[in-house]
Structure formats: C-alpha cells, structure tokens
Scaffold this active site. Structure first.
Site, PDB file in Angstrom:
ATOM      1  CB  SER A  97      14.806  30.955   7.898  1.00 53.54           C
ATOM      2  OG  SER A  97      15.568  30.935   7.516  1.00 53.54           O
ATOM      3  CE  LYS A 172      18.352  33.587   7.123  1.00 54.18           C
ATOM      4  NZ  LYS A 172      17.966  32.822   6.800  1.00 54.18           N
ATOM      5  CE  LYS A 241      10.209  31.640   7.935  1.00 56.51           C
ATOM      6  NZ  LYS A 241      11.272  31.834   8.623  1.00 56.51           N
TER       7      LYS A 241
END
Length: 290
Positions: A97, A172, A241
């Site tokens: 990610s 994502k 995050k």
C-alpha cells in the site's frame, strides 16, 4: 507461466499466505523477510528462504513486494540494491500500500536508471482472501507488463485493471478510506441501537436485508466485533496510513473533502488511544467508549 521463479519480499500476515498459494500452484518461490521465523515457515511449505533481498532478486522472473509503505519499498529497491540485481527481462510487482505519487516517480527511476519495469498491484480482501486466493487486485501499469503478470496474479485473486502505473495504489487508498469510514459510522449506529435497547444480532439481521447493508455489517461486525476478537489481520495504523494517502490525493486534485477530513481525524484519535498494534476493527470498540 509454468514453474516461474517468483521472488517474494515481505512475508507478513498477507504476504505469507500469498506466497504459499504461489508455491502450491507449482511455482518456485524464493522469499525474504526481516523476520527469520517467516523464512522458516516459508521453507516448511515448500518455498526457498533467501539469504537477503538481493539474492531473492537475482533469480526472479517476477519479483513481488508486499511491504508496509513507500519508504520501505524504496529502501529495498534503491538503497539495498535490489533494482541493480533484477534482470531487465524480469518484472517488479509492488503489491504494497504505497503512495501513488511516489510509485509513479519510482517507476520512472527504475526504468530510466536501471531499465527495470514496475507495476503496482495492491490488494483488498484481508488474510481470509489471501488464504483463499480471492483477493481483489487493483493493477496499474503498462499493458504489456500487466499482461505478463496476469498468470501469477490470477492465482492470488481477481484482477481489476485500473489504468497507468500508480492508479492501483490510488484506488486501494480510496477503497480503504471508504472501508474505514463506513466501519466507524456503522459502529456509531450500532452503539446507538444497543443503548436504546435493540439486540445487536437483530440490528445486523435487519440492516443486512435493508439499504444500510455494507461490508462492515456483513463482515467486520459479525466476525470481529460481536465476537470481540478484533483479529482481522489488518492493523489500525495501516488503515490510517491509507486514509491519509486518500486525503492527500484529494489535496492534489484540489477537492474539498470535509467528511474524509473528519474521518481521518477520528481514526487518528483512536490510533493515539489504542495500542500501536491494534487491529483496525478495534475502532468499533473505541467508538463505543466515547
């Protein structure tokens, strides 16, 4: 791609079951992780434990990265010399990610300086999806490179072609922004109902047959919150995050996102108050204590 040699760097909660599926499909998987125990586990399932990241890169036809963030991805590829050890015929697949802007810049650096190709292919579906091979894989990159990676990625789940390199990482982050925000508002609604006196199972049954149905009511609350296990395998810090990456994307495209900003603020507060290792589903417990 029969018996492709796959390098796999990052054998954590998600990476290990993904690597195991590739081994079970007949590929040679040479892996590396900073955790020596993970290397032992990989070897016990038929994989090959690499001595370091460059050894893994040396012999890879496809090199998969499943790492926590862009900092570590760049450190492994550039600072630790992996880019210099990957064959020009090989393909790097960043399934981490990562930050989209940094992914785009990294892809350009790899191509210009090292003549190495990179595509991004982050995943959604959690540990359960990694074990079952039912992940949703968001793939960004050059058409030819994506086509080349397809036989390997299809072993891990369903591919969704997102566009140019870095678009997978962008999508994502947006997916996890949605997932986090609806988990928080679902939790608030459930706590309101509980205090009013409505049974949790009754609420879930009704909502899952009505317009409020969503992944949080169908999966996260029944499987991780009601049971009080809070063990989905995805950390709260990692969710936060990704939310911040999505928030930054909004800034970059000059879009005001007040709901996103407030959601990030609340998740940040939870991260301060809960354990650094807390599972992201613990936001449900935290919201009920406020």
């Amino acid at each position: 791609m029969p018996d492709t040699t796959i390098g796999f760097i990052g054998l954590g909660n998600m990476g290990m079951p993904m690597a195991r599926r590739l081994v079970e499909s007949g590929h040679t998987v040479r892996g590396f992780d900073a955790n020596a125990t993970a290397l032992e586990v990989l070897a016990s399932h038929g994989g090959v434990a690499g001595g370091d990241v460059t050894e893994v890169a040396d012999c890879a036809d496809v090199l998969i990265l499943m790492l926590p963030n862009s900092d570590i991805v760049e450190k492994v590829l550039i600072d630790e010399g992996v880019a210099q050890h990957v064959s020009p015929e090989a393909l790097i697949v960043d399934m981490s990610s990562s930050v989209p802007g940094r992914t785009r810049a990294l892809a350009e650096t790899l191509e210009d300086k090292y003549q190495v190709r990179l595509i991004d292919a982050p995943v959604s579906g959690g540990v359960k999806g990694a074990v079952a091979g039912t992940l949703t894989i968001m793939v960004g990159g050059d058409d030819a490179a994506v086509k080349e990676a397809e036989p390997v990625l299809q072993i891990l789940g369903r591919m969704v072609r997102t566009g140019a390199v870095a678009s997978g990482h962008a999508l994502k982050a947006l997916n996890n922004l949605l997932s986090a925000t609806h988990l928080l508002v679902t939790s608030e609604a459930m706590h309101i109902g509980r205090r009013f006196g409505i049974d949790t199972e009754v609420m879930l049954d009704a909502i899952n047959g009505a317009s409020g149905r969503i992944g949080s009511t169908e999966n996260k609350w029944p499987n991780f919150v009601v049971s009080e296990t809070y063990d989905s395998g995805f950390a709260l810090q990692l969710m936060l995050k990704d939310m911040r990456i999505a928030q930054q994307l909004a800034r970059e495209v000059n879009l005001s996102v007040p709901l996103t900003d407030r959601s990030v603020e609340l998740w940040s507060a939870a991260a301060q108050e809960l354990s650094p290792t807390a599972d992201h589903t613990e936001i449900a417990r935290w919201s009920g204590l406020r």
